[in-house]
Design a protein around this motif. Structure first.
Motif, mmCIF file in Angstrom:
data_model
loop_
_atom_site.group_PDB
_atom_site.id
_atom_site.type_symbol
_atom_site.label_atom_id
_atom_site.label_comp_id
_atom_site.label_asym_id
_atom_site.label_seq_id
_atom_site.Cartn_x
_atom_site.Cartn_y
_atom_site.Cartn_z
ATOM 1 N N PHE A 154 0.846 -1.202 0.000
ATOM 2 C CA PHE A 154 0.000 0.000 0.000
ATOM 3 C C PHE A 154 0.884 1.256 0.000
ATOM 4 O O PHE A 154 0.655 2.203 -0.768
ATOM 5 N N ARG A 155 1.909 1.257 0.844
ATOM 6 C CA ARG A 155 2.831 2.407 0.906
ATOM 7 C C ARG A 155 3.644 2.519 -0.380
ATOM 8 O O ARG A 155 3.816 3.614 -0.927
ATOM 9 N N ARG A 156 4.143 1.399 -0.873
ATOM 10 C CA ARG A 156 4.976 1.407 -2.084
ATOM 11 C C ARG A 156 4.227 2.039 -3.259
ATOM 12 O O ARG A 156 4.756 2.890 -3.973
ATOM 13 N N PHE A 157 2.984 1.602 -3.443
ATOM 14 C CA PHE A 157 2.275 2.034 -4.646
ATOM 15 C C PHE A 157 1.576 3.382 -4.475
ATOM 16 O O PHE A 157 1.362 4.094 -5.463
ATOM 17 N N SER A 158 1.235 3.754 -3.237
ATOM 18 C CA SER A 158 0.724 5.116 -3.042
ATOM 19 C C SER A 158 1.869 6.121 -3.247
ATOM 20 O O SER A 158 1.658 7.204 -3.809
ATOM 21 N N TRP A 188 -5.443 -1.727 -8.511
ATOM 22 C CA TRP A 188 -5.401 -0.960 -7.255
ATOM 23 C C TRP A 188 -4.066 -0.274 -7.044
ATOM 24 O O TRP A 188 -3.996 0.769 -6.390
ATOM 25 N N GLN A 189 -2.994 -0.823 -7.608
ATOM 26 C CA GLN A 189 -1.664 -0.247 -7.342
ATOM 27 C C GLN A 189 -1.528 1.182 -7.854
ATOM 28 O O GLN A 189 -0.701 1.946 -7.348
ATOM 29 N N THR A 190 -2.297 1.551 -8.871
ATOM 30 C CA THR A 190 -2.246 2.939 -9.354
ATOM 31 C C THR A 190 -3.594 3.641 -9.197
ATOM 32 O O THR A 190 -3.793 4.733 -9.724
ATOM 33 N N GLN A 206 -8.233 -5.510 -4.200
ATOM 34 C CA GLN A 206 -8.645 -4.121 -3.976
ATOM 35 C C GLN A 206 -7.652 -3.312 -3.152
ATOM 36 O O GLN A 206 -7.791 -2.098 -3.032
ATOM 37 N N GLY A 207 -6.640 -3.960 -2.573
ATOM 38 C CA GLY A 207 -5.570 -3.236 -1.882
ATOM 39 C C GLY A 207 -5.992 -2.476 -0.645
ATOM 40 O O GLY A 207 -5.393 -1.453 -0.305
ATOM 41 N N THR A 208 -7.019 -2.948 0.069
ATOM 42 C CA THR A 208 -7.504 -2.196 1.232
ATOM 43 C C THR A 208 -6.453 -2.144 2.344
ATOM 44 O O THR A 208 -5.594 -3.022 2.442
ATOM 45 N N ALA A 209 -6.541 -1.097 3.174
ATOM 46 C CA ALA A 209 -5.572 -0.894 4.260
ATOM 47 C C ALA A 209 -6.227 -0.030 5.340
ATOM 48 O O ALA A 209 -7.273 0.595 5.100
ATOM 49 N N PRO A 210 -5.621 0.030 6.542
ATOM 50 C CA PRO A 210 -6.139 0.952 7.563
ATOM 51 C C PRO A 210 -6.201 2.374 7.022
ATOM 52 O O PRO A 210 -5.285 2.819 6.313
ATOM 53 N N ALA A 211 -7.277 3.072 7.343
ATOM 54 C CA ALA A 211 -7.512 4.409 6.765
ATOM 55 C C ALA A 211 -6.348 5.363 7.031
ATOM 56 O O ALA A 211 -6.039 6.218 6.188
#
Length: 501
Positions: free
Chosen positions: A110-114, A139-141, A172-177
């Motif tokens: 999540f951090r890498r692709f954001s 989701w990565q982009t 979907q690449g979900t993660a903590p908000a």
């Protein structure tokens, strides 16, 4: 129209992971052939196939991008891949985001692709690019869409329309908000049910949902899959969002790269062939049987091929069943595929061991590009018994090589394989065998009919081979549909700007 800018996490020949890379390079080349300037933006992975990149060089442009409250420098490289200009972003960040020896599957994806999504937009902004379309994939982009409207359109990078393509809604690449803040997005503004808040929890954020909400165009990879994901059963929790944005959501069937997949010119094959001369197909079959240690004494024994990732989505219980059913019906079976799922991997390793000296079955549990071409060229039939399949490329490749598909009616398989016994389909479109219920009985209904046809009506089977090899699965049709969507979106935006004065 000027230029689609493709923001993506992989592209064929450089960072190929499954079918996504194939699709992206083929679409880009098709758009380029139509006269558009297509430029691709990728992370600079350490595990890329650098030999596939021509003229790779560093640009005299250091792009700074925001992350975790500070600015980080990014080294920008440019090269050419299969005739396409590609920008590679190398973050000078202590976490070494893309120097991990693999593309996906890291705990901090999540951090890498954001980070990458923000750096890619910063590159466009600082290099003064003015794309008409920014086309993001998966989701990565997906972060590009909210980042663009929240942060970059106000900075003047406001001429573009955003197109988002989801190749498989399971991912979907979900993660903590809280993680969304690292790339500079506003949690309070975005962590809402009508924006990026995941359906599973008010404390989780969903990048794919954000891209659906914030993009101008949303696509997926086949018309049937687009219908399936708008239902509660197929939507993976996003059906309500997709239905709320239905007016901008469309399914476009992928094509295949017909230059790479062409039995008449395929350098991986011992014998090239075409519809006018199918002798090479029979010779390839014999060569593969010799290579794998299978019996080749009976040229009329049908060879069933299967090339797949061994994951639940692909119908592994039916693949296993097909091995034994092929033997019962007097056929041969060749499987090429690996599994990331330990239980499935162990199961198929056991099956492979049981058949390691068998004269009619061979399981090769790895990825092998050269062997995949040989299997397509050698197979008489090809099974794709997927539980769900957004598009599927193997059925198209199999047909191009004269292997008759046996497929479950789902997603893109339903849009590309039409049963030879279905009277509701025009005869000239019937090109394989299909079934609906994903159990052994349903599978046998199609599989047994294919065997009967092969064994009892050789003349009609040869006609079927000719028909499937002549179907146009090139990207030209699909690229024209994307081009039309791009043009409509750009025209609407221009009209709105003029109206606003």
């Amino acid at each position: 129209m000027g230029r689609p800018e493709e923001s993506r996490s992989e592209v064929s020949a450089v960072a190929l992971v499954g079918g996504l890379g194939d699709v992206l390079s083929a679409l880009s080349k098709a758009l380029q052939r139509k006269g558009h300037l297509v430029e691709i933006v990728l992370p600079k992975y350490d595990c890329m196939q650098y030999e596939s990149i021509q003229d790779l060089r560093v640009l005299d442009l250091v792009v700074e991008s925001y992350f975790d409250g500070q600015l980080f420098k990014n080294k920008i490289w440019i090269g050419t891949v299969e005739g396409l200009p590609v920008y590679f972003i190398e973050p000078l960040h202590p976490a070494k985001f893309f120097w991990r020896g693999k593309t996906y599957g890291e705990p901090d994806d999540f951090r890498r692709f954001s980070f990458f999504s923000r750096a890619a937009l910063e590159l466009l902004h600082q290099a003064d690019k003015k794309p008409d379309i920014i086309h993001c994939h998966d989701w990565q982009t997906a972060f590009v869409a909210p980042l663009y409207w929240d942060l970059y359109a106000p900075k003047g990078l406001n001429s573009a329309r955003i197109c988002f393509t989801c190749h498989n809604f399971e991912y979907q690449g979900t993660a903590p908000a809280s993680e969304i803040a690292s790339c500079g997005l506003d949690i309070h503004n975005l962590n809402r049910p009508d924006r990026m808040q995941d359906h599973s929890s008010p404390d989780r954020i969903n990048p794919v949902k954000g891209a659906i909400v914030f993009s101008n165009i949303v696509t997926t990879v086949s018309p049937t899959y687009a219908q399936e994901v708008r239902t509660s059963k197929g939507g993976q929790g996003l059906h309500a969002t997709l239905n709320a944005h239905a007016q901008k959501f469309v399914g476009i069937l992928n094509g295949i790269d017909t230059d790479s997949w062409n039995p008449a010119t395929d350098s991986f094959l011992r014998f090239q062939y075409n519809t006018n001369d199918l002798e090479g197909k029979a010779e390839n079959k014999k060569a593969l049987q010799r290579h794998l240690g299978l019996s080749f004494s009976d040229s009329r024994r049908p060879l069933v091929g299967c090339i797949t990732r061994l994951v639940p989505q692909k119908g592994v219980h039916l693949i296993r069943h097909a091995i034994y059913r092929s033997l019962e019906l007097g056929g041969q079976f060749v499987l090429l595929g690996s599994s990331p799922v330990p239980d499935i991997r162990r199961e198929f390793e056991e099956i492979a061991k049981n058949f390691e000296n068998h004269e009619h079955v061979r399981l090769i549990l790895k990825y092998d590009e050269a062997l995949s071409h040989s299997i397509y060229a050698s197979s008489d039939m090809f099974i794709i018994p997927s539980i769900f399949e957004p598009c599927g490329l193997t059925q198209m490749i199999a047909m191009r090589y004269g292997a008759i598909p046996i497929a479950r009616k789902t997603g893109g398989l339903n849009d590309s394989v039409f049963d030879v016994d279905d009277d509701t389909i025009p005869v000239q479109l019937r090109n394989g065998y299909t079934f609906v219920t994903p159990n052994e009985q349903g599978f046998n209904g199609a599989f047994d009919r294919a065997f009967n046809h092969y064994k009892n009506d050789n003349e009609s089977w040869q006609e079927l081979i000719n028909r499937v090899m002549n179907i146009d699965f090139s990207w030209d049709t699909s690229a024209s549909q994307y081009e039309e969507l791009y043009l409509q979106s750009v025209s609407r935006a221009r009209a709105a700007r003029q109206a606003a004065g």
